[in-house]
Design an enzyme around this catalytic site. Structure first.
Site, PDB file in Angstrom:
ATOM      1  N   CYS A 361       0.819  -1.216   0.000  1.00  0.00           N
ATOM      2  CA  CYS A 361       0.000   0.000   0.000  1.00  0.00           C
ATOM      3  C   CYS A 361       0.853   1.267   0.000  1.00  0.00           C
ATOM      4  O   CYS A 361       0.538   2.260  -0.669  1.00  0.00           O
ATOM      5  CB  CYS A 361      -0.964  -0.003   1.178  1.00  0.00           C
ATOM      6  SG  CYS A 361      -0.166  -0.098   2.790  1.00  0.00           S
ATOM      7  N   HIS A 492      -2.017   0.499   7.471  1.00  0.00           N
ATOM      8  CA  HIS A 492      -2.490   0.822   6.117  1.00  0.00           C
ATOM      9  C   HIS A 492      -2.218   2.294   5.814  1.00  0.00           C
ATOM     10  O   HIS A 492      -2.008   3.109   6.732  1.00  0.00           O
ATOM     11  CB  HIS A 492      -3.984   0.534   5.997  1.00  0.00           C
ATOM     12  CG  HIS A 492      -4.507   0.503   4.592  1.00  0.00           C
ATOM     13  ND1 HIS A 492      -3.822  -0.066   3.552  1.00  0.00           N
ATOM     14  CD2 HIS A 492      -5.663   0.993   4.058  1.00  0.00           C
ATOM     15  CE1 HIS A 492      -4.527   0.043   2.443  1.00  0.00           C
ATOM     16  NE2 HIS A 492      -5.654   0.693   2.723  1.00  0.00           N
ATOM     17  N   ASP A 513      -8.081   4.488  -2.139  1.00  0.00           N
ATOM     18  CA  ASP A 513      -7.551   3.353  -1.365  1.00  0.00           C
ATOM     19  C   ASP A 513      -6.901   2.366  -2.324  1.00  0.00           C
ATOM     20  O   ASP A 513      -7.551   1.893  -3.266  1.00  0.00           O
ATOM     21  CB  ASP A 513      -8.685   2.672  -0.600  1.00  0.00           C
ATOM     22  CG  ASP A 513      -8.179   1.673   0.433  1.00  0.00           C
ATOM     23  OD1 ASP A 513      -7.056   1.164   0.255  1.00  0.00           O
ATOM     24  OD2 ASP A 513      -8.910   1.405   1.410  1.00  0.00           O
TER      25      ASP A 513
END
Length: 606
Positions: A361, A492, A513
């Site tokens: 991520c 995250h 995202d």
């Protein structure tokens, strides 16, 4: 006729022989010291003395102090008996042996022994009267040297050796002369008794009680000694058991700690299980085995991946472009519940692939941020000729920044290596990489909640101030020149591309995202986009409740001198505050629990 094997005397029957052997040849015969009664065993003699010579309580105390009792040997008894039989056939001995009511041959049992029950007090009294009558019948003055003198010698005192004429005189002598030895109580008053406090035994003398209690104490001390030894052994055993338990506990804790450490290593990609390339191939093989991917597709994707890795540029298979423009059109024509909205410059969405799923991520958000900077002419000088790098290339670029001197603490905690691993990166690594590219940025740490229920309204206010302008009467939709914001929280990271101000004055972030796949993002590109499609982008204050948030905000371009200063600040955190103020930098070291290392440098340009 029966003949005695010892003396040769003959008797007519077996009972007479038993009586002869008992009377004539009995060894160690016990004789009464007062009346010279013989022919009985020790227990019967004790009973005789108790009943015939003293009161019962006096005899219990006196007899315990008599150390010895007169004992005549069997040889003397044998000689006297022979003399008695030769001189006087009907004398005292025959009378005592044959006519005595309790010791005659006919009164003996079959085994020829005397029983204790034959010596009741009345029988002993009768025997005593019988002996006194014989004493009168045979005058000692008339039979000098005769058997009477041998058979019935005067009693002798067992304490001082004095001889008296009769047993009554001997009793009087012992009572008067040896009363202290007998411990006889005075008739004037009762003797005090002493009870043992430990067992209840009654003693007549406190000295005896003292000795008796001392025995108890000795036994108690012996028992306590055994108890102490046992207690010492028990303590040693308990100590050994405790040591064993502590050893097992430490071993278990060490095993659990190692398991947790290995789990964290796997979670953060530091378990040496390979990097982007190995995971991409492994996951594609799984898809082929499950029938979800054709083998030809596998080989085609593998070839594309190898080409992308060779040139260091992302293959664009996870990229979705044009979303900011689609959002602009939507807010112009719809969204009646929105009062005003601010959007960043154009930015492409990148999502995770087979090669970085679960750990990429941070890299994907950097790609989003870089895609926006590459579309902004203000960053052409610092980013000239760049393309969107692939993840292994981003790892290589961060390692190069470490080599230049950026973030030495973070580099050491990651072993100065990212390529070939699945190591996570966070706000500090993104800041390091952007600074090495001469992009001016800062990290802002929202380390605690500022609203009810763990919310962060101040974070929303900061982002609103970043995007909005001071002018009144601005349009409903504002496409700013500001790049998107890198947003990090525990586990995250995401990218903030805009913010809404609702008609009820509440704020809502618009977030890309990397976990959202391309097929969902492409729904935003439709001309008839619905409000429900924005649900995956919108995040209200109540949706962000992590304990801590950090953002990386881009604010311009660094000159070559400012880049050098940034390296110096990374290497020398202990610069004097006046120097930092002159450089218009504020340095703060903070604990960051959700990036790959704990030492975080927060640079705020004033």
């Amino acid at each position: 006729m029966l003949s005695c094997d010892i003396c040769g005397e003959t008797v007519t029957s077996e009972p007479d022989m038993k009586a002869h052997l008992l009377i004539v040849h009995m060894e160690n015969e016990v004789i009464c010291p007062f009346c010279k009664l013989s022919g009985v065993n020790y227990d019967e003699m004790c009973f005789h003395i108790e009943t015939a010579h003293f009161e019962q309580n006096e005899l219990e105390r006196s007899f315990a102090r008599i150390n010895t009792i007169q004992i005549r040997t069997s040889d003397n008894r044998k000689d006297n008996t022979l003399q008695c039989r030769m001189e006087v056939n009907s004398g005292v001995h025959s009378a005592c042996a044959s006519n005595h009511p309790k010791i005659s041959a006919q009164s003996l049992p079959n085994d020829g022994t005397l029983k204790h029950k034959a010596f009741y007090s009345e029988n002993l009294t009768e025997s005593r009267k019988f002996l006194k009558s014989k004493e009168k019948e045979y005058d000692p003055s008339k039979i000098k040297g005769s058997i009477y003198e041998t058979m019935y010698s005067p009693p002798e005192c067992p304490f001082c050796g004095r001889i008296e004429d009769c047993s009554q005189d001997m009793e009087n002598h012992v009572k008067t002369k040896h009363a202290d030895l007998l411990d006889t109580p005075s008739e004037d008053h009762d003797q005090p008794l002493y009870d043992c406090p430990m067992c209840g035994l009654i003693c007549t003398n406190y000295h005896i009680l003292q000795e008796h209690v001392d025995l108890h104490l000795e036994e108690s001390n012996f028992g306590q000694g055994i108890d102490r030894v046992q207690c010492s052994r028990d303590l040693e055993l308990a100590h050994q058991l405790q040591q064993e338990e502590d050893r097992k506990r430490r071993s278990e804790e060490s095993r659990q700690e190692m398991g947790e450490f290995q789990k964290l290593q796997r979670q953060y990609g530091l378990d040496n299980s390979g990097g982007y390339k190995q995971q991409q191939l492994r996951n594609m093989e799984i898809e082929v085995n499950r029938g979800r991917m054709h083998p030809s597709e596998f080989h085609r994707r593998k070839a594309d991946m190898m080409e992308s890795l060779a040139i260091g540029i992302d293959d664009g298979k996870t990229r979705t472009s044009g979303i900011i423009e689609a959002l602009y059109r939507y807010y112009q024509n719809a969204a009646t519940d929105v009062r005003r909205v601010w959007l960043s410059t154009g930015v492409d969405h990148f999502h995770s692939s087979f090669g970085d799923k679960g750990w990429g991520c941070g890299y994907r958000n950097f790609q989003m941020l870089l895609s926006s900077l590459l579309q902004n002419d203000a960053y052409d000088d610092s980013l000239k000729g760049m393309s969107i790098p692939c993840i292994p290339k981003i790892q290589s670029m961060i390692e190069d920044a470490w080599k230049e001197g950026f973030d030495p603490q973070g580099a050491s905690q990651l072993n100065n290596r990212l390529q070939g691993t699945k190591a996570w990166i966070g706000a500090c690594e993104v800041y390091t990489l952007l600074t090495s590219l001469r992009v001016k940025c800062r990290i802002v740490d929202f380390h605690k909640s500022t609203g009810p229920l763990g919310t962060h309204p101040r974070l929303f206010e900061w982002i609103l101030n970043y995007y909005s302008s001071e002018r009144e009467g601005s349009p409903k939709v504002v496409c700013t020149s500001k790049p998107p914001i890198y947003l990090q929280h525990q586990g995250h990271s995401r990218t903030v591309v805009g913010i809404e101000e609702r008609k009820n004055r509440t704020l809502c972030l618009l977030i890309f995202d990397p976990g959202c796949p391309s097929r969902e993002m492409q729904k935003l590109l439709k001309q008839d986009m619905e409000a429900s499609n924005l649900k995956q982008l919108r995040k209200f204050v109540g949706n962000l409740k992590h304990k801590q948030y950090q953002i990386v905000a881009v604010e311009g371009v660094l000159s070559s001198e400012e880049k050098v200063v940034s390296i110096c600040i990374f290497g020398y955190v202990k610069l004097e505050p006046v120097e930092l103020t002159s450089l218009k930098f504020l340095v703060r070291i903070n604990v960051n629990p959700f990036v790959s290392h704990s030492a975080l440098f927060w640079f705020c340009i004033i």
